[in-house]
Design a protein around this motif. Structure first.
Motif, short mmCIF file in Angstrom:
data_model
loop_
_atom_site.label_atom_id
_atom_site.label_comp_id
_atom_site.label_asym_id
_atom_site.label_seq_id
_atom_site.Cartn_x
_atom_site.Cartn_y
_atom_site.Cartn_z
N PHE A 32 0.80 -1.22 0.00
CA PHE A 32 0.00 0.00 0.00
C PHE A 32 0.83 1.27 0.00
CE2 PHE A 32 -2.86 -3.15 2.08
CZ PHE A 32 -3.76 -3.24 1.03
N ILE A 33 2.07 1.17 0.44
CA ILE A 33 2.95 2.34 0.48
C ILE A 33 4.19 2.00 -0.34
CG2 ILE A 33 4.43 3.75 1.97
CD1 ILE A 33 1.56 4.40 2.55
N ILE A 55 9.43 13.03 -8.00
CA ILE A 55 9.37 12.57 -6.61
C ILE A 55 7.91 12.68 -6.16
CG2 ILE A 55 10.15 12.96 -4.22
CD1 ILE A 55 12.30 14.39 -6.93
N PRO A 56 7.21 11.53 -6.08
CA PRO A 56 5.81 11.59 -5.65
C PRO A 56 5.74 11.95 -4.17
CG PRO A 56 6.36 9.45 -6.63
CD PRO A 56 7.65 10.15 -6.35
N CYS A 57 4.66 12.61 -3.76
CA CYS A 57 4.49 12.94 -2.35
C CYS A 57 3.01 13.02 -2.00
CB CYS A 57 5.23 14.23 -2.00
SG CYS A 57 4.56 15.69 -2.81
N ALA A 239 -0.15 3.76 -2.80
CA ALA A 239 -0.20 2.93 -4.01
C ALA A 239 -1.57 2.95 -4.67
CB ALA A 239 0.21 1.50 -3.67
N ILE A 240 -2.64 3.08 -3.89
CA ILE A 240 -3.98 3.13 -4.50
C ILE A 240 -4.11 4.40 -5.34
CG2 ILE A 240 -6.45 3.41 -3.98
CD1 ILE A 240 -6.13 1.27 -1.83
N GLN A 241 -3.62 5.52 -4.83
CA GLN A 241 -3.67 6.76 -5.61
C GLN A 241 -2.80 6.65 -6.86
OE1 GLN A 241 -6.04 8.54 -4.85
NE2 GLN A 241 -6.36 7.79 -2.77
N ALA A 242 -1.64 6.02 -6.71
CA ALA A 242 -0.75 5.86 -7.88
C ALA A 242 -1.41 4.97 -8.93
CB ALA A 242 0.59 5.25 -7.44
N ALA A 243 -2.16 3.97 -8.49
CA ALA A 243 -2.86 3.07 -9.42
C ALA A 243 -3.89 3.85 -10.23
CB ALA A 243 -3.53 1.94 -8.63
#
Ligand SMILES: *Cc1c(COP(=O)(O)O)cnc(C)c1O
Length: 376
Positions: A32-33, A55-57, A239-243
């Motif tokens: 998840f992270i 750099i994602p944040c 990870a859910i947001q990245a998906a």
């Protein structure tokens, strides 16, 4: 007909199976992270923006704060920004005990006024934060020239313009947010590239800066775990947001085209109303229309707003109060401080619904109410 300022439901319906599958993969993996999905998004965005490092944040405000933290500024150092922007831009400057120096904007594209940057540079000035407001870029070529001359850092607040192209005078172009030392953005749901929660990212072509930013985002930790070299924060994209972003990034150019088409349709419809100024398109960038913002020049902005509210037409005032008049930010200037264009825009602007799901049928309802206000 249900009208929306931004129709996230309609947009989701079109890509539901892809989004659901992408989220399900994360759920199945239980990572998840960080992990492969966040990494894939980072790489996909690097490719899209043609930038060396993403750099994602956790959100756009964090991204601005971390960019400033990476510049090793001292309390009292001055940072120049436009007064006509969202509060986050000024907030992070104040939070780090730096001094926000708010300056005026152009009456046409609402972006930071380059001439006023020069006149506000002092021996304490360390950085400039231009905001690419409502979807088109500030005059970065001039800003970078001034910055180079005075040895200043530049951070682009690109929360509203991701996907727009910056067009240099020599005919080359690059993506907004990749022109300066560091670009920052937000993936807040209503932004042009929005996730289903909070998210943000930083962009840079500078390896050393990228390393610093990665450390700051991760508790100041370098390559060795549990060794902390600088004071950092905890700011990560989950990870859910990245998906979700991995799916939506594929449609970003298409989304921008739809917003532009809707903006053109409004422009055409409002061209005969002499009390309205439709959005100006500046020559140095393509407009991705995060907002469709009109100026009402006959003093009746608030009356128009009341009329639209009464008729159930979504609308918004971005932004109603100049930053230097906000209670929290008054102390940075004296009480007679006034920026004429910022004041005027605060009184004149109104934003209408702009999103990827508009069509002439929906827009005609909105346009009809605007026209009936001015024609009655
Ligand atoms: C949305 C926005 C931010 C902040 O982004 P969050 O993700 O909400 O923290 C910063 N600057 C501008 C110009 C914005 O529009």
């Amino acid at each position: 007909m249900k009208l929306h300022m931004v129709d996230l439901g309609g947009q989701y319906a079109r890509i539901k199976s892809e989004i659901d599958e992408s989220i399900q993969e994360v759920l199945n993996s239980t990572v998840f992270i960080g992990g492969p999905v966040v990494n894939a998004f980072k790489e996909n965005l690097q490719t899209y923006l043609n930038v060396k490092h993403v750099i994602p944040c956790a959100n756009g405000t964090d991204s601005l704060q971390m960019a400033l933290m990476a510049m090793d500024l001292q309390p009292g150092d001055e940072v120049i920004l436009p007064a006509f922007t969202y509060v986050a831009t000024a907030e992070v400057i104040a939070l780090l005990k730096l001094k926000p120096v708010m300056i005026d904007v152009n009456p046409d594209d609402f972006n930071i006024r380059v001439e006023d940057i020069k006149s506000n540079i002092s021996s304490k000035t360390k950085a400039i934060v231009p905001v690419h407001l409502f979807g088109q870029c500030a005059n970065m070529e001039e800003i970078m020239k001034i910055a180079k001359e005075h040895h200043l850092y530049v951070i682009e607040d690109n929360a509203q313009a991701i996907g727009s192209d910056y067009l240099f005078s020599n005919g080359t172009s690059c993506k907004s947010g990749t022109i300066s030392h560091v670009g920052s953005t937000s993936f807040f749901p209503s932004k042009n590239l929005g996730c289903y929660g909070d998210g943000g990212a930083l962009f840079t072509n500078d390896d050393e800066m990228a390393n610093k930013l990665r450390m700051i985002a991760n508790h100041g930790q370098g390559s060795v775990r549990y060794y902390h070299d600088v004071v950092g924060v905890n700011s990560r994209l989950d990870a859910i947001q990245a998906a979700i972003l991995n799916v939506k990034l594929k449609y970003l150019d298409d989304y921008a085209a739809k917003r532009r088409q809707a903006a053109d349709y409004y422009d055409q419809a409002f061209s005969t109303l002499s009390s309205l100024i439709t959005p100006f398109r500046n020559k140095q960038s393509t407009h991705v229309f995060h907002q469709y913002t009109l100026r009402v020049t006959d003093g009746r902005r608030d009356a128009l707003k009341a009329h639209l509210d009464q008729k159930g037409i979504p609308n918004a005032i971005y932004y109603p109060v100049p930053l230097y008049k906000q209670k929290a930010y008054k102390k940075y200037s004296d009480e007679h401080f006034i920026l004429p264009v910022t004041e005027q825009l605060s009184d004149e602007v109104i934003s209408l619904p702009i999103h990827t799901e508009l069509n002439p049928e929906i827009q005609d309802v909105i346009i009809g109410e605007v026209r009936s206000f001015f024609n009655s």
